[in-house]
Design a protein around this motif. Structure first.
Motif, short mmCIF file in Angstrom:
data_model
loop_
_atom_site.label_atom_id
_atom_site.label_comp_id
_atom_site.label_asym_id
_atom_site.label_seq_id
_atom_site.Cartn_x
_atom_site.Cartn_y
_atom_site.Cartn_z
N GLY A 250 19.86 -41.52 54.08
CA GLY A 250 18.87 -41.62 55.14
C GLY A 250 17.46 -41.85 54.70
O GLY A 250 16.57 -42.03 55.54
N SER A 251 17.20 -41.86 53.42
CA SER A 251 15.85 -42.13 52.92
C SER A 251 15.96 -42.68 51.51
O SER A 251 16.95 -42.46 50.82
N ALA A 252 14.92 -43.40 51.10
CA ALA A 252 14.92 -44.00 49.76
C ALA A 252 14.64 -42.92 48.72
O ALA A 252 13.94 -41.94 48.99
N PRO A 253 15.16 -43.07 47.52
CA PRO A 253 14.90 -42.09 46.46
C PRO A 253 13.47 -42.20 45.95
O PRO A 253 12.94 -43.31 45.80
N ARG A 254 12.85 -41.07 45.67
CA ARG A 254 11.53 -41.09 45.04
C ARG A 254 11.66 -41.14 43.52
O ARG A 254 10.81 -41.69 42.84
N GLY A 255 12.72 -40.51 43.01
CA GLY A 255 12.86 -40.39 41.56
C GLY A 255 14.06 -41.13 41.02
O GLY A 255 14.98 -41.51 41.76
N MET A 256 14.06 -41.31 39.71
CA MET A 256 15.17 -41.98 39.04
C MET A 256 15.35 -41.39 37.64
O MET A 256 14.37 -41.17 36.92
N TRP A 257 16.63 -41.12 37.32
CA TRP A 257 16.99 -40.87 35.93
C TRP A 257 17.51 -42.20 35.41
O TRP A 257 18.63 -42.60 35.73
N PRO A 258 16.71 -42.95 34.65
CA PRO A 258 17.21 -44.22 34.12
C PRO A 258 18.45 -43.96 33.27
O PRO A 258 18.52 -42.94 32.57
N SER A 259 19.42 -44.83 33.34
CA SER A 259 20.69 -44.61 32.64
C SER A 259 20.44 -44.15 31.20
O SER A 259 19.71 -44.79 30.44
N GLU A 260 21.06 -43.01 30.85
CA GLU A 260 20.92 -42.41 29.52
C GLU A 260 19.46 -42.12 29.16
O GLU A 260 19.08 -42.09 28.00
N GLY A 261 18.62 -41.91 30.19
CA GLY A 261 17.22 -41.63 29.93
C GLY A 261 16.52 -42.73 29.18
O GLY A 261 15.51 -42.50 28.51
N SER A 262 17.05 -43.96 29.30
CA SER A 262 16.51 -45.07 28.50
C SER A 262 15.35 -45.73 29.23
O SER A 262 15.48 -46.13 30.39
N VAL A 263 14.23 -45.84 28.52
CA VAL A 263 12.99 -46.31 29.14
C VAL A 263 12.31 -47.33 28.23
O VAL A 263 12.58 -47.41 27.03
N CYS A 264 11.40 -48.07 28.83
CA CYS A 264 10.50 -48.97 28.09
C CYS A 264 9.32 -49.28 28.98
O CYS A 264 9.39 -49.11 30.21
N GLN A 265 8.26 -49.75 28.39
CA GLN A 265 7.05 -50.04 29.15
C GLN A 265 7.29 -51.15 30.17
O GLN A 265 6.79 -51.09 31.30
N ALA A 266 8.10 -52.14 29.82
CA ALA A 266 8.26 -53.32 30.68
C ALA A 266 8.96 -53.02 31.99
O ALA A 266 8.83 -53.78 32.96
N MET A 267 9.72 -51.92 32.08
CA MET A 267 10.49 -51.65 33.29
C MET A 267 9.66 -51.00 34.40
O MET A 267 10.10 -50.92 35.55
#
Length: 729
Positions: free
Chosen positions: A262-279
């Protein structure tokens, strides 16, 4: 008195198992974890409405839950429903090979009938063909029942008297009773999504999401990003990424979340906590306000300012236990960093401690963090881990621990359980990281998913298939519905889980099946577009064979002087185990006190050596009240060493809880290492008898560390001519 905000976040995830083109699903894990963990974890929260937390629900998991509710099946369920008196031979073999897929100590052996069937099967000794004649019709039917019943959460039996009565019967189930249970299973699965929505709507739980089929998002942007943490990594032949695919994974995740909750998510756990600046701009574009990852990413993003010393203590805790901002190209997100030590305590260690002791230890650690960060305007402790896989290792499914933790945390004046968005609203992050390091929650790199020859072959196979799909799509000769199905198969193949099982990082008995599914999803693209798949996609990528043993075996009698000095040559012929993680479905990030275990024998004694991490045993074992050698064989036997950091600690052998010898028969010395010698005669074993044991460190009521982390050490009492036999071999 400082207050700590506890942001507990459970990550609920399964890869997309079904082969929609063939109409098959070879794996039951969504269904089994559904009635055990996804529903049970929500019921725990319903019990303590004042406790708040965050639950991350992966879209590919939710799709499969919905499908089961509407009648989807899997191979395990199909065989479960077959009448026991009409099983084909192959179905019976499948039953005997696959219906004991559970952690035996916690999920099979405590149930009398399931234990009988387990022992009757003789796993690891007899093949299914050899074992089948021992099973009567009623045995097979009871096995069909118990393989599903043991995957139901303990709280369900408290809340449902009919289900509790069914379980209490224990044996000699009828076909009608079995079908009732499997129908009940589907009804329980139907409660998962509505219950999570209810918890979210009343503000107790924040629901977050992950890119749709759980890809490693930075590697979809550019595989070269792996080089930031691993400059010398060997990359696949095709190194570019597919940012347009990353966009689709994120967009579809947000759309699905809004439809279901019923509402959009505010947060996200990127798969396997994998992150980068470009995302960051991509996530912000789709309404994501905050993300989470591991503390080591913060350490790398601050050039090592945040980290842990050799004892595991956090340097600059005031920087870790807070929220930050990250920004790129005008887009800004909040970000939090998980305390991986506390997360690992829940995932790997608390299973060995009584629930009240584990809860007290957890709360005590929160108090200590609050004291260390007392000058922070607001202290946030993110504890983030799998909400499914660890509970099958707890003797009661984690019930006593979670009940105690939720109730005690909610009542503790120094602890405030929060959802992440709730904390960020009250305490907006003030400081922005100059740049977000590219990495995951495991060792701040992507080594699990890229760099190994098997991983790289999988990436290249995916790339070649994707090029084919793009060409076919551009030619315009296929209808949009067919192309959409083909692209779905590509997005499924981009999921992280297939790559998790490639390489030598993780292994299970199902490595070959995961490999088959990955290649089948790629072959499906060719099939859907009326092309013959290339032969390379029929060739296994995984080279995994049988499981490697967790330790080697002694190859000679040892000549050990028990003095704690760690002589290399005294132990050169011993079995050697490097403490790590044997649980393929989860990764242990933190290092415990135990570093290495060596063991072997001379003609008369079992010899064990314990090496500690971060310093000599005489220092590291000072925080340990006792060291336990627990024996599976000889049964009910245990050696306890009190105050093991002392130069000459006292060891006692007990049998079935009763002392059978004093410390005079056990020789122990602690210095750089701890060394122990116990006569075989005191263990009551004879030549050829198995000796199976583990080493555990105890502090008060809590288990501080164990080796091996899962399983046991195994050897046999040697004969006097052991060395001659080994020489001839």
């Amino acid at each position: 008195m400082s207050t700590v905000s506890l942001a507990l976040m459970w990550h609920q995830h399964q890869p997309y198992y079904p082969d929609d083109v063939a109409g098959e699903n070879p794996m039951p894990w969504v269904r089994l974890h559904g009635t055990k963990d996804y529903l049970g974890m929500a019921l725990h929260l319903e019990e303590v409405p004042e406790f708040r937390c965050t639950i991350n629900l992966v879209p590919s998991l939710l799709v499969q839950i919905e499908a089961y509710v509407h009648g989807a099946t899997d191979r395990h369920l199909q065989v479960s429903r077959l009448p026991a008196d009409g099983l084909e031979q192959d179905d019976a073999y499948y039953l005997l090979d696959n219906f004991f897929m559970a952690h035996a100590d916690a999920m099979i052996l405590p149930h009398e009938r399931y234990r009988e069937l387990y022992l009757q099967r003789g796993l690891g000794v007899d093949s299914a063909q050899q074992a089948l004649p021992r099973f009567r019709e009623r045995d097979l039917r009871d096995l069909q029942v118990w393989s599903n019943l043991s995957w139901m959460h303990p709280l369900l039996f408290e809340k449902d008297s009919e289900l509790a009565e069914f379980k209490a019967k224990g044996r000699r189930y009828t076909e009608d009773e079995k079908q009732w249970l499997l129908d009940k299973q589907r009804d329980l699965l139907a409660q998962i999504i509505p219950l999570h929505r209810k918890l979210a709507e009343r503000g107790q739980v924040e629901l977050t999401t992950t890119p749709f089929y759980h890809p490693i998002l930075p590697l979809l942007f550019d595989k070269r990003l792996a080089r930031e943490a691993m400059p010398d990594v060997t990359l696949p032949s095709y190194k570019d990424g597919y940012p347009e695919d990353a966009e689709i994974h994120v967009r579809r995740a947000v759309e699905q979340h809004e439809r279901l909750f019923g509402s959009a998510p505010r947060g996200m756990w990127p798969s396997e906590g994998s992150v980068c600046q470009a995302m960051l701009p991509l996530l912000a574009r789709h309404g994501i306000e905050w993300i989470a990852t591991d503390e080591e990413i913060l350490g790398c993003s601050t050039h090592g300012k945040v980290g842990r010393d050799s004892r595991g203590h956090v340097r600059h805790p005031e920087l870790l236990y807070r929220a930050w901002k990250v920004a790129e190209a005008g887009s800004e997100l909040g970000i939090i960093f998980r305390d991986h030590s506390m997360s690992d305590q829940v995932g790997f260690h608390y299973q060995r401690s009584p629930g009240h002791a584990a809860s007290a230890d957890f709360i005590g650690k929160l108090h200590a963090i609050g004291d260390a960060c007392r000058h922070n305007p607001a202290t946030l402790v993110p504890v983030i881990l799998d909400g499914e896989n660890c509970w099958e290792y707890y003797p009661d499914g984690g019930v006593s621990f979670l009940r105690e933790l939720y109730r005690n945390a909610a009542r503790d004046s120094r602890v405030e359980p929060v959802t992440v968005s709730e904390f960020l609203r009250k305490h907006p992050p003030a400081d922005t990281l100059p740049r977000l390091f590219s990495g995951s929650w495991i060792s701040h790199n992507f080594a699990i998913w890229i760099g190994h020859p098997e991983d790289n072959r999988a990436w290249d196979a995916l790339h070649t298939t994707r090029q084919f799909l793009v060409r076919e799509a551009n030619e315009g000769k296929h209808d949009q519905a067919t192309l959409a199905r083909a692209w779905d198969e590509m997005y499924i193949a981009e999921g992280s889980d297939w790559f998790w099982w490639y390489g030598d990082d993780h292994s299970s008995a199902l490595d070959g099946l995961f490999d088959h599914l990955f290649r089948k999803h790629l072959r499906n693209i060719y099939t859907l577009l009326n092309h013959e798949p290339p032969g390379t996609l029929f060739t296994p990528i995984s080279q995994a064979g049988t499981h490697r043993p967790i330790h080697d075996q002694p190859n000679s009698f040892l000549k050990v002087k028990v003095d704690g000095r760690a002589s290399y040559f005294e132990w050169i012929n011993a079995a050697h185990y490097i403490c790590g993680n044997e649980r393929g479905t989860m990764a242990l990030v933190t290092r415990g006190i135990l570093q290495d275990i060596r063991f072997g024998f001379d003609r008369d004694r079992l010899l064990i050596r314990v090496d500690t991490d971060g310093g000599p045993a005489e220092e590291r074992l000072a925080e340990v009240s006792s060291l336990r050698i627990g024996f599976v064989d000889p049964a009910a036997c245990e050696i306890t060493i009190e105050n093991p950091s002392q130069p000459r600690p006292i060891g006692t052998i007990t049998r079935a809880g009763e002392p059978s010898s004093n410390g005079k028969s056990i020789e122990v010395a602690t210095g750089k290492v701890l060394e122990l010698a116990v006569p075989f005669s005191k263990l009551g074993v004879k030549v050829g008898d198995p000796i199976r044991f583990y080493v555990e460190l105890i502090g008060g009521e809590s288990s501080l560390d164990r080796a091996p982390r899962e399983g046991i050490f195994e050897l046999a009492m040697p004969s006097p001519d052991f060395e001659r036999i080994m020489w001839q071999v």
